[in-house]
Design an enzyme around this catalytic site. Sequence first.
Site, short mmCIF file in Angstrom:
data_model
loop_
_atom_site.label_atom_id
_atom_site.label_comp_id
_atom_site.label_asym_id
_atom_site.label_seq_id
_atom_site.Cartn_x
_atom_site.Cartn_y
_atom_site.Cartn_z
CG ASP A 25 -2.10 0.95 1.08
OD1 ASP A 25 -2.39 1.36 -0.06
OD2 ASP A 25 -2.70 1.28 2.10
CG HIS A 42 -0.63 2.14 -9.31
ND1 HIS A 42 -0.77 1.82 -7.98
CD2 HIS A 42 -1.76 2.82 -9.64
CE1 HIS A 42 -1.93 2.29 -7.53
NE2 HIS A 42 -2.54 2.90 -8.52
CG LEU A 136 9.46 -16.84 -4.07
CD1 LEU A 136 9.43 -16.87 -2.55
CD2 LEU A 136 9.82 -15.43 -4.56
C1 IPE Z 1 -5.35 -2.79 -0.11
O1 IPE Z 1 -5.03 -1.47 -0.39
C2 IPE Z 1 -5.36 -3.58 -1.37
C3 IPE Z 1 -4.07 -3.72 -2.02
C4 IPE Z 1 -2.90 -3.36 -1.55
C5 IPE Z 1 -4.13 -4.32 -3.33
P1 IPE Z 1 -6.15 -0.35 -0.45
O2 IPE Z 1 -5.43 0.94 -0.57
O3 IPE Z 1 -7.14 -0.65 -1.51
O4 IPE Z 1 -6.83 -0.50 0.98
P2 IPE Z 1 -7.86 0.41 1.77
O5 IPE Z 1 -9.05 0.56 0.88
O6 IPE Z 1 -7.19 1.71 2.03
O7 IPE Z 1 -8.14 -0.34 3.01
C1 IPE Z 2 -1.66 0.22 -3.31
O1 IPE Z 2 -1.44 1.59 -3.40
C2 IPE Z 2 -1.83 -0.41 -4.67
C3 IPE Z 2 -3.22 -0.81 -4.96
C4 IPE Z 2 -4.19 -0.80 -4.12
C5 IPE Z 2 -3.47 -1.25 -6.31
P1 IPE Z 2 -2.66 2.62 -3.35
O2 IPE Z 2 -3.05 2.94 -4.75
O3 IPE Z 2 -3.74 2.14 -2.49
O4 IPE Z 2 -1.93 3.88 -2.69
P2 IPE Z 2 -2.54 4.90 -1.64
O5 IPE Z 2 -3.05 4.11 -0.49
O6 IPE Z 2 -3.61 5.66 -2.35
O7 IPE Z 2 -1.37 5.75 -1.29
MG MG Z 3 -4.15 2.39 -0.49
#
Ligand code: IPE
Ligand code: IPE
Ligand code: MG
Length: 259
Positions: A25, A42, A136
Site C-alpha cells: 500500500d 503504481h 520461490l
Molecule cells: C489494499 O489497499 C489492497 C491492495 C494493496 C491491493 P487499499 O489501498 O485498496 O486499501 P484500503 O481501501 O485503504 O483499506
Molecule cells: C496500493 O497503493 C496499490 C493498490 C491498491 C493497487 P494505493 O493505490 O492504495 O496507494 P494509496 O493508499 O492511495 O497511497
Molecule cells: Mg491504499
Amino acid sequence: MDNLQEYLDRLDMTRMPRHVAIIMDGNGRWAKQRGRDRSEGHAEGVTSVHRAVEFSSDMGIGYLTLYAFSTENWNRPQTEVDALMHLIGWAIERELPELLENNVRIRLIGDIDRIPEEARRKLLNSQSATAHCTGLTLGMCLSYSSRWEITEAARILARKVKECDIDPENITESVFADHLNTAGMPDPDLLIRTGGEERISNFLLWQIAYSELYFTDVLWPEFDKIEYAKALLDFQKRERRFGKTSEQVAKADDSKVGN
Ligand code: IPE
Ligand code: IPE
Ligand code: MG
C-alpha cells in the site's frame, strides 16, 4: 545503520518465515507527494515488487504472496483501473524470463476471470510457463478478497454435499482450507503492510489466523531490501506461542536443539 549488509549479518538464516504475505500500500501517496499521477506510483511499485521477489528468493523464503488488486479496488476510477490492469499485464510479461531464470513459480489467487482479456492472458501464460519451477512460489492476489474466496469455498463444498461427494461431518478445517485459492500453501508466518494503515482490507482472513503482523509507514515504492530485512528481524524477535505458554515453547525448542 543504513547498510544492507549490517542487517543481513543480524538475520538468522535458519529462522526465516516460510511464507511472507504483503499488502503493498501507498503507491498513490508516493506519487502525490511528488506531484505526479497515481499511475506513476503504481509503475514505481513494480520496481519494489521486483526487489521483494529477489530478496525473498535470496533469503530462502518459500512463499511470497502479494496483494496487488482487491475486489474493492474495482470501484476506483475507471482510468486508474485500466492503467493498473495494463501495467500488471506489461510487468508480468517483462519479468517472465527472469522469473524462469530464478526458478520462481507464479500462482494466481483471486477472481482472475474478471481481469481484462489481455492482462489475463499474460498472467495465465506466466502461471503455466512457471508451473515446473521449484524455487520461490509467488502468489499474486488479483481481483482478490478474502470474503469472496471463503464464500466460493463454501459454495464449492455445498455443491459437493448436494452431489453426495462429501459428508458434511467430514468438513474439517483442513478440508475447508483445501477449497480456498491458497490450497496447498502453508499459512503466512509474517504479514507486512506498508503505507501506514493498520488494517487488513479483506486479505487472507482465514490464512492469517496465527500470522505475525508488521505495519510500517514506509510507502510501497520505497520498501527496499533494508526495510524488508527490518521486518524479518522484527519477526525473528517474536515468540510464536500458538496458544501455549512461554515455558512450553521454550521446552519444545530445547528438545529440538537436543535432536
Ligand atoms: C489494499 O489497499 C489492497 C491492495 C494493496 C491491493 P487499499 O489501498 O485498496 O486499501 P484500503 O481501501 O485503504 O483499506
Ligand atoms: C496500493 O497503493 C496499490 C493498490 C491498491 C493497487 P494505493 O493505490 O492504495 O496507494 P494509496 O493508499 O492511495 O497511497
Ligand atoms: Mg491504499
